[in-house]
Every structure is written in C-alpha cells, then in structure tokens.
Design a protein around this motif. Sequence first.
Motif, PDB file in Angstrom:
ATOM      1  N   THR A 104       0.816  -1.224   0.000  1.00 21.22           N
ATOM      2  CA  THR A 104       0.000   0.000   0.000  1.00 21.22           C
ATOM      3  C   THR A 104       0.843   1.265   0.000  1.00 21.22           C
ATOM      4  O   THR A 104       0.385   2.310  -0.455  1.00 21.22           O
ATOM      5  CB  THR A 104      -0.955   0.030   1.206  1.00 21.22           C
ATOM      6  N   GLU A 145      -5.010   7.640  -1.599  1.00 26.49           N
ATOM      7  CA  GLU A 145      -3.636   7.750  -1.102  1.00 26.49           C
ATOM      8  C   GLU A 145      -2.704   8.452  -2.075  1.00 26.49           C
ATOM      9  O   GLU A 145      -1.699   9.033  -1.671  1.00 26.49           O
ATOM     10  CB  GLU A 145      -3.069   6.364  -0.784  1.00 26.49           C
ATOM     11  N   ASP A 172     -12.519  -1.548  -2.720  1.00 26.57           N
ATOM     12  CA  ASP A 172     -11.863  -0.802  -1.643  1.00 26.57           C
ATOM     13  C   ASP A 172     -10.389  -0.546  -1.951  1.00 26.57           C
ATOM     14  O   ASP A 172      -9.869   0.535  -1.664  1.00 26.57           O
ATOM     15  CB  ASP A 172     -11.985  -1.551  -0.314  1.00 26.57           C
ATOM     16  N   SER A 217     -10.188   2.230  -4.541  1.00 21.00           N
ATOM     17  CA  SER A 217     -10.567   3.494  -3.896  1.00 21.00           C
ATOM     18  C   SER A 217      -9.456   3.995  -2.976  1.00 21.00           C
ATOM     19  O   SER A 217      -9.129   5.190  -2.968  1.00 21.00           O
ATOM     20  CB  SER A 217     -11.858   3.324  -3.092  1.00 21.00           C
ATOM     21  N   GLN A 218      -8.866   3.082  -2.206  1.00 24.15           N
ATOM     22  CA  GLN A 218      -7.771   3.467  -1.302  1.00 24.15           C
ATOM     23  C   GLN A 218      -6.573   3.994  -2.082  1.00 24.15           C
ATOM     24  O   GLN A 218      -5.961   4.990  -1.687  1.00 24.15           O
ATOM     25  CB  GLN A 218      -7.353   2.278  -0.441  1.00 24.15           C
TER      26      GLN A 218
END
Length: 136
Positions: free
Chosen positions: A44, A86, A78, A81-82
């Motif tokens: 991430t 970010e 999700d 979208s994250q």
Amino acid sequence: PTAAKVQSCACAALGNLACHTVGTAEHAQLEGVELVLAALRAHTEEGEVQERGVGALQGLTCNCLPNRERVVQLGGIDLVSQAMLEYPAVETIQSAGSIVLSRLAADSLSNCALLAAAPAAVLQAMSALPEDGHVQ
C-alpha cells in the motif's frame, strides 16, 4: 509477494498483456486478478505498485465479466478506492481507478452498493484532474 519491485513489474506486464488480449477469460483462469489484488494489499505504501496494479485491473476488467466479478468478490473496490485516495497526484492511478470503478458500477446494482467508499475517491480525482477526459 514481498519484493515491491518484482510485484510492480509483474503488474505492469499483466496489465499490458490484458490490454492486448482484452481482459480475456484466460487471465481469469490464471488468477491474474487475485495476484494483482494481493500486490495492492501487500504494498500500500509503494506508489509504483499501486499505479501498476490499478493499471493492470483496468486491462483485466476490459470486456471480461468474470474478472470484474472477481475484483468485486475479492475486495478490489476498496483497494482501488484506497489507492486513489492515497495517491491523488498520480494521474494514472486516478484515471485507471475511475475506469475500473465505472466498469464495476455498470455491472449491477449490488455492485453500486459496494461502491460506498468510491465517491470520495472519484470526486477527489475529478477535482484534482479537471482536464483529464478519462477521469471526468
């Protein structure tokens, strides 16, 4: 799965292959969606992995309902979208993410309900990139 550079390159390769073969069911059988989502989950904080992973999903979801269904089932909404939230300044994430979310929303009303986090990401992209036709 632990080497971000390898995951980034693999996502790029899979995305390019998918673009040239229009998402095909062959990629669904080879678990391409699963591998890309695993890379997005594991990295991430690696912008390059996020950029190439979301780009790969754009290719994998093109004209391939089984791949779009897998993205939804495995929490890809999700993750996309994250990534968009970010990395608001990364145009390719915003563009590819908007396309992926649009495709998933168009598939069914139940997918629309799963897109609860997506409006914030899409609105942010639209505000940040008013000249980008893929985002708008």
